[in-house]
Design a protein around this motif. Structure first.
Motif, PDB file in Angstrom:
ATOM      1  N   ARG A 232       9.566 104.284   7.724  1.00 25.64           N
ATOM      2  CA  ARG A 232      10.466 103.161   7.934  1.00 25.64           C
ATOM      3  C   ARG A 232      11.338 103.385   9.168  1.00 25.64           C
ATOM      4  O   ARG A 232      11.816 104.490   9.400  1.00 25.64           O
TER       5      ARG A 232
ATOM      6  N   SER B 234      10.410 102.638  -1.005  1.00 24.94           N
ATOM      7  CA  SER B 234      10.498 101.184  -1.163  1.00 24.94           C
ATOM      8  C   SER B 234       9.899 100.794  -2.504  1.00 24.94           C
ATOM      9  O   SER B 234       8.796 101.218  -2.846  1.00 24.94           O
TER      10      SER B 234
ATOM     11  N   LYS C 162      12.990  96.400   6.839  1.00 30.78           N
ATOM     12  CA  LYS C 162      12.824  97.405   7.887  1.00 30.78           C
ATOM     13  C   LYS C 162      11.340  97.658   8.106  1.00 30.78           C
ATOM     14  O   LYS C 162      10.613  97.970   7.158  1.00 30.78           O
ATOM     15  N   ARG C 163      10.897  97.503   9.353  1.00 28.75           N
ATOM     16  CA  ARG C 163       9.486  97.647   9.661  1.00 28.75           C
ATOM     17  C   ARG C 163       9.022  99.087   9.426  1.00 28.75           C
ATOM     18  O   ARG C 163       9.799 100.050   9.550  1.00 28.75           O
ATOM     19  N   ALA C 164       7.755  99.209   9.093  1.00 29.03           N
ATOM     20  CA  ALA C 164       7.151 100.521   8.875  1.00 29.03           C
ATOM     21  C   ALA C 164       6.122 100.799   9.965  1.00 29.03           C
ATOM     22  O   ALA C 164       5.446  99.889  10.441  1.00 29.03           O
TER      23      ALA C 164
ATOM     24  N   TYR D 175      15.452 100.122  -2.420  1.00 29.13           N
ATOM     25  CA  TYR D 175      14.962 101.471  -2.156  1.00 29.13           C
ATOM     26  C   TYR D 175      15.459 102.411  -3.249  1.00 29.13           C
ATOM     27  O   TYR D 175      16.546 102.215  -3.812  1.00 29.13           O
TER      28      TYR D 175
ATOM     29  N   ASN E 111       4.286  94.050   7.840  1.00 23.44           N
ATOM     30  CA  ASN E 111       5.447  93.862   8.713  1.00 23.44           C
ATOM     31  C   ASN E 111       5.594  92.398   9.113  1.00 23.44           C
ATOM     32  O   ASN E 111       6.685  91.820   9.047  1.00 23.44           O
TER      33      ASN E 111
END
Length: 258
Positions: free
Chosen positions: A75, A182, A35-37, A188, A25
């Protein structure tokens, strides 16, 4: 004590995976459209040493757990900030939805990274060379490119007073975007978990608007990532301490015979 050793070792492994996720991240804090996980922890199997409600009617059972594990990374598709670039081929989706790109094998992938450019044939492509879907080709004598918020693409040609419409950009929506896979390069893939894409013009069916000359920044909150990192580090240390304590207890038990 042997159970504690195994449980603590599993805890250390889970926290290490959490740190790996946080590192990814943070590494993508400046990646366009990233997009952060977040990691999803789950406790493991329990051994029932004594069941409740049996024999002398114990009100509670005695169960011993066997540790924890990370079972998924999820996500978070919160909107990132929009950064103005002034580039006519930079696009941001202000709201829900994904831009589409077509791979050489004909399959479609999805992205929130709208940093597009032109290839040698005048096609609008991603920075990795994938063609925008639906395919749009800009005439070589184009002086200006105009992209409306609802996806209509117009070009102003040399010595022509009126803009010419050359196509329309569509966006894809998913019932479960967290189920997308991802594959790197800000792309994606559709999966069974994500469901089928609903394709349509921007601003229709709940899809967001297009913003020409803007890019969506990463939604990574560096402060939150640092908090998560400290939390995982402390949990890792405590599990390590548990292993040390269990080892010391085993040494005491082994030395009782002397």
């Amino acid at each position: 004590m042997l159970r504690a050793l195994r449980t603590a070792a599993l805890g250390m492994s889970a926290q290490q995976t959490s740190v790996d996720n946080t590192a990814n991240n943070l590494a993508n804090a400046n990646t366009t459209g990233f997009k952060r996980a977040t990691v999803v922890f789950q406790d493991l199997l329990y051994q029932s040493v004594q069941r409740g409600g049996e024999g002398d009617q114990r009100p509670a059972a005695m169960q011993l757990g066997s540790g924890s594990a990370i079972v998924a990374t999820q996500r978070t598709f919160l909107q990132g900030s929009l950064m103005q670039t002034g580039n006519s081929l930079d696009l941001a989706v202000n709201g829900e939805g994904f831009l589409q790109a077509r791979r050489p094998d004909g399959s479609v992938v999805y992205t929130r990274d709208g940093a597009f450019t032109l290839d040698a044939d005048g096609r609008i492509v991603t920075q990795s060379g994938l063609a925008l879907e639906p395919d749009l080709e800009v005439p070589p004598e184009t002086q200006e490119i105009q992209i409306s918020s609802d996806g209509v693409v117009r070009v102003r040609l040399q010595n022509e007073p009126d803009a010419l419409e050359i196509g329309r950009i569509e966006v894809a929506q998913f019932s479960n975007p967290a189920g997308l896979r991802s594959i790197g390069a800000n792309l994606y893939e559709q999966t069974e978990a994500s469901g089928e894409p609903q394709i349509g013009p921007p601003a229709e069916g709940g899809a967001g608007l297009l913003q020409q000359g803007f890019l969506e920044t990463s939604n990574v909150d560096v402060v939150q990532e640092m908090v998560d990192l400290i939390t995982a580090q402390r949990a890792y240390e405590m599990n390590s301490k548990m292993i040390t304590t269990s080892e010391e207890m085993l040494q005491i038990a082994n030395s009782m015979k002397r």
